[in-house]
Structure formats: C-alpha cells, structure tokens
Write a protein that holds these residues in place. Sequence first.
Motif, PDB file in Angstrom:
ATOM      1  N   LEU A  36       0.816  -1.215   0.000  1.00  0.00           N
ATOM      2  CA  LEU A  36       0.000   0.000   0.000  1.00  0.00           C
ATOM      3  C   LEU A  36       0.849   1.264   0.000  1.00  0.00           C
ATOM      4  O   LEU A  36       1.937   1.299   0.581  1.00  0.00           O
ATOM      5  N   ARG A  37       0.331   2.279  -0.659  1.00  0.00           N
ATOM      6  CA  ARG A  37       0.960   3.599  -0.724  1.00  0.00           C
ATOM      7  C   ARG A  37      -0.030   4.615  -0.161  1.00  0.00           C
ATOM      8  O   ARG A  37      -1.240   4.389  -0.200  1.00  0.00           O
ATOM      9  N   THR A  38       0.467   5.728   0.305  1.00  0.00           N
ATOM     10  CA  THR A  38      -0.444   6.749   0.847  1.00  0.00           C
ATOM     11  C   THR A  38      -1.390   7.249  -0.231  1.00  0.00           C
ATOM     12  O   THR A  38      -2.542   7.581   0.065  1.00  0.00           O
ATOM     13  N   GLU A  39      -0.955   7.259  -1.498  1.00  0.00           N
ATOM     14  CA  GLU A  39      -1.825   7.719  -2.590  1.00  0.00           C
ATOM     15  C   GLU A  39      -2.922   6.705  -2.941  1.00  0.00           C
ATOM     16  O   GLU A  39      -3.789   6.985  -3.761  1.00  0.00           O
ATOM     17  N   ASP A  40      -2.924   5.538  -2.276  1.00  0.00           N
ATOM     18  CA  ASP A  40      -4.007   4.573  -2.443  1.00  0.00           C
ATOM     19  C   ASP A  40      -5.226   4.957  -1.601  1.00  0.00           C
ATOM     20  O   ASP A  40      -6.268   4.317  -1.700  1.00  0.00           O
ATOM     21  N   SER A  41      -5.106   5.980  -0.789  1.00  0.00           N
ATOM     22  CA  SER A  41      -6.229   6.436   0.037  1.00  0.00           C
ATOM     23  C   SER A  41      -7.333   6.987  -0.859  1.00  0.00           C
ATOM     24  O   SER A  41      -7.065   7.690  -1.830  1.00  0.00           O
ATOM     25  N   GLY A  42      -8.571   6.649  -0.523  1.00  0.00           N
ATOM     26  CA  GLY A  42      -9.703   7.162  -1.290  1.00  0.00           C
ATOM     27  C   GLY A  42     -10.919   6.276  -1.152  1.00  0.00           C
ATOM     28  O   GLY A  42     -10.994   5.399  -0.293  1.00  0.00           O
ATOM     29  N   ARG A  43     -11.888   6.502  -2.042  1.00  0.00           N
ATOM     30  CA  ARG A  43     -13.122   5.719  -2.083  1.00  0.00           C
ATOM     31  C   ARG A  43     -12.967   4.625  -3.134  1.00  0.00           C
ATOM     32  O   ARG A  43     -12.556   4.891  -4.260  1.00  0.00           O
ATOM     33  N   TYR A  44     -13.323   3.417  -2.777  1.00  0.00           N
ATOM     34  CA  TYR A  44     -13.245   2.269  -3.683  1.00  0.00           C
ATOM     35  C   TYR A  44     -14.665   1.856  -4.029  1.00  0.00           C
ATOM     36  O   TYR A  44     -15.437   1.475  -3.158  1.00  0.00           O
ATOM     37  N   LEU A  45     -14.996   1.927  -5.295  1.00  0.00           N
ATOM     38  CA  LEU A  45     -16.333   1.650  -5.781  1.00  0.00           C
ATOM     39  C   LEU A  45     -16.281   0.475  -6.751  1.00  0.00           C
ATOM     40  O   LEU A  45     -15.457   0.461  -7.669  1.00  0.00           O
ATOM     41  N   CYS A  46     -17.147  -0.515  -6.539  1.00  0.00           N
ATOM     42  CA  CYS A  46     -17.252  -1.647  -7.460  1.00  0.00           C
ATOM     43  C   CYS A  46     -18.675  -1.747  -7.981  1.00  0.00           C
ATOM     44  O   CYS A  46     -19.631  -1.794  -7.207  1.00  0.00           O
ATOM     45  N   ASP A  47     -18.806  -1.760  -9.309  1.00  0.00           N
ATOM     46  CA  ASP A  47     -20.076  -1.987  -9.991  1.00  0.00           C
ATOM     47  C   ASP A  47     -20.107  -3.437 -10.441  1.00  0.00           C
ATOM     48  O   ASP A  47     -19.148  -3.905 -11.062  1.00  0.00           O
ATOM     49  N   VAL A  48     -21.179  -4.123 -10.143  1.00  0.00           N
ATOM     50  CA  VAL A  48     -21.355  -5.512 -10.574  1.00  0.00           C
ATOM     51  C   VAL A  48     -22.632  -5.561 -11.398  1.00  0.00           C
ATOM     52  O   VAL A  48     -23.692  -5.148 -10.942  1.00  0.00           O
ATOM     53  N   GLU A  49     -22.521  -6.065 -12.637  1.00  0.00           N
ATOM     54  CA  GLU A  49     -23.679  -6.144 -13.530  1.00  0.00           C
ATOM     55  C   GLU A  49     -23.803  -7.545 -14.092  1.00  0.00           C
ATOM     56  O   GLU A  49     -22.807  -8.220 -14.353  1.00  0.00           O
ATOM     57  N   THR A  50     -25.056  -7.966 -14.291  1.00  0.00           N
ATOM     58  CA  THR A  50     -25.359  -9.209 -14.994  1.00  0.00           C
ATOM     59  C   THR A  50     -26.148  -8.822 -16.241  1.00  0.00           C
ATOM     60  O   THR A  50     -26.342  -7.637 -16.519  1.00  0.00           O
ATOM     61  N   HIS A  51     -26.626  -9.821 -16.969  1.00  0.00           N
ATOM     62  CA  HIS A  51     -27.452  -9.533 -18.147  1.00  0.00           C
ATOM     63  C   HIS A  51     -28.754  -8.846 -17.757  1.00  0.00           C
ATOM     64  O   HIS A  51     -29.367  -8.161 -18.559  1.00  0.00           O
ATOM     65  N   TYR A  52     -29.195  -9.052 -16.512  1.00  0.00           N
ATOM     66  CA  TYR A  52     -30.513  -8.576 -16.087  1.00  0.00           C
ATOM     67  C   TYR A  52     -30.485  -7.352 -15.192  1.00  0.00           C
ATOM     68  O   TYR A  52     -31.427  -6.577 -15.179  1.00  0.00           O
ATOM     69  N   ASP A  53     -29.467  -7.219 -14.376  1.00  0.00           N
ATOM     70  CA  ASP A  53     -29.498  -6.188 -13.346  1.00  0.00           C
ATOM     71  C   ASP A  53     -28.075  -5.839 -12.925  1.00  0.00           C
ATOM     72  O   ASP A  53     -27.106  -6.432 -13.394  1.00  0.00           O
ATOM     73  N   GLY A  54     -27.960  -4.916 -11.999  1.00  0.00           N
ATOM     74  CA  GLY A  54     -26.664  -4.509 -11.508  1.00  0.00           C
ATOM     75  C   GLY A  54     -26.783  -3.692 -10.247  1.00  0.00           C
ATOM     76  O   GLY A  54     -27.870  -3.300  -9.824  1.00  0.00           O
ATOM     77  N   GLY A  55     -25.658  -3.430  -9.654  1.00  0.00           N
ATOM     78  CA  GLY A  55     -25.607  -2.619  -8.448  1.00  0.00           C
ATOM     79  C   GLY A  55     -24.174  -2.248  -8.149  1.00  0.00           C
ATOM     80  O   GLY A  55     -23.239  -2.663  -8.842  1.00  0.00           O
ATOM     81  N   SER A  56     -23.990  -1.439  -7.124  1.00  0.00           N
ATOM     82  CA  SER A  56     -22.639  -1.034  -6.760  1.00  0.00           C
ATOM     83  C   SER A  56     -22.518  -0.898  -5.249  1.00  0.00           C
ATOM     84  O   SER A  56     -23.513  -0.736  -4.544  1.00  0.00           O
ATOM     85  N   GLY A  57     -21.292  -0.983  -4.777  1.00  0.00           N
ATOM     86  CA  GLY A  57     -20.984  -0.812  -3.358  1.00  0.00           C
ATOM     87  C   GLY A  57     -19.696  -0.030  -3.233  1.00  0.00           C
ATOM     88  O   GLY A  57     -18.816  -0.101  -4.096  1.00  0.00           O
TER      89      GLY A  57
END
Length: 177
Positions: A107-128
């Motif tokens: 890890l580096r100090t510049e790795d600080s931040g918000r981590y967002l993951c989008d997960v999608e299928t053929h039908y739907d999706g969401g993010s966290g």
Amino acid sequence: MICRILLLISLNCVCGTFVVNVTQTSYQAEENHNITLEWTFTTTADTPTDSLHIFCEMKSNQTVSVLFEIRGGVEIPESQDQQFVGRVQWDKDVLRDGRLRLHVSRLRTEDSGRYLCDVETHYDGGSGECRLNVSAARDQPEPERSKPASRGRIVLCCVPVLTAAVVVGLFVHKVCC
C-alpha cells in the motif's frame, strides 16, 4: 388476475433484487502493508460467472483510477491503472458465491480514497463503496546495539593469568634471592 400477479412477481425478480454490499465500509492501513477489500452481491443458480461485468475504481480528490475489471468472467488487465499494476489480486474461487475479494499489496499513501465496485449481470446490476485511508509508515527506532560479550571475557581471563604470573614471580624472587 393470476397473470397480473405472475407478472408482478416476475418483474420483482428481475428488477431490484440485485444488491451489492461492502463487508466493511471503512478500512485503515499503513503504508507498505497489504489489505483485502471485499464486496458481496446477489447471485442465483442461473447467474453464471461468465455473465458478470465487474468494474472497480478508486476515487480520490485528484484522480479516478481503474483498480480492476472483469468482462464475461475474464479479467481485463489492460484496463487497470498503472498505479495498481502488479499489486491487485483477486480470489476467483469465491466469485461464484457472490463475493469479490481484492487483495491490494504494498500500500501507498496515494491509495487512500473511495473504492467503488459496480457488478452487472445480463438482467441487473448494483454497486458498493468503501473508504480506505493509508497512513505513512511510522519510523522504526534503531535497535540498541549490545556491547560485545567478549570484552568481559577477556578481562576475566586476564585477571587469573596476571595473578598467577605475580605469584610465580614472587616465588622465584624468594627462592633466588
């Protein structure tokens, strides 16, 4: 009437049931350490991993960097930002269980931040989203240097030898004189 109920049930199954969660909303780590970020998402028996599109990015005040991407169950390494090349690994075996585990190393100090993951299928999706704060490594105090043990041994060995020499010298002096 039955058709309307079945239509509502089917719409409810297709829309709005796909959820992406983070297992932890905030992480704290120190520079040069490793961390595992984890998201969970809704899966069903008819959701094959090759239908998944996963896109994860890190957002800080200055930049947006691509952390990880999967299309059709295949990782796309060329989309990854240079900052994360060689430092991000993922667990392939837990993807079927609806879990995305990303291991970020060195890890580096510049790795600080918000981590967002989008997960999608053929039908739907969401993010966290979760937050990572990487603090600078603390200075390690220098270990105390111990004095060589051999010095004490030399003194202890020399005292009996000198004592013996003095005794022998006194004996020789009395006998001869």
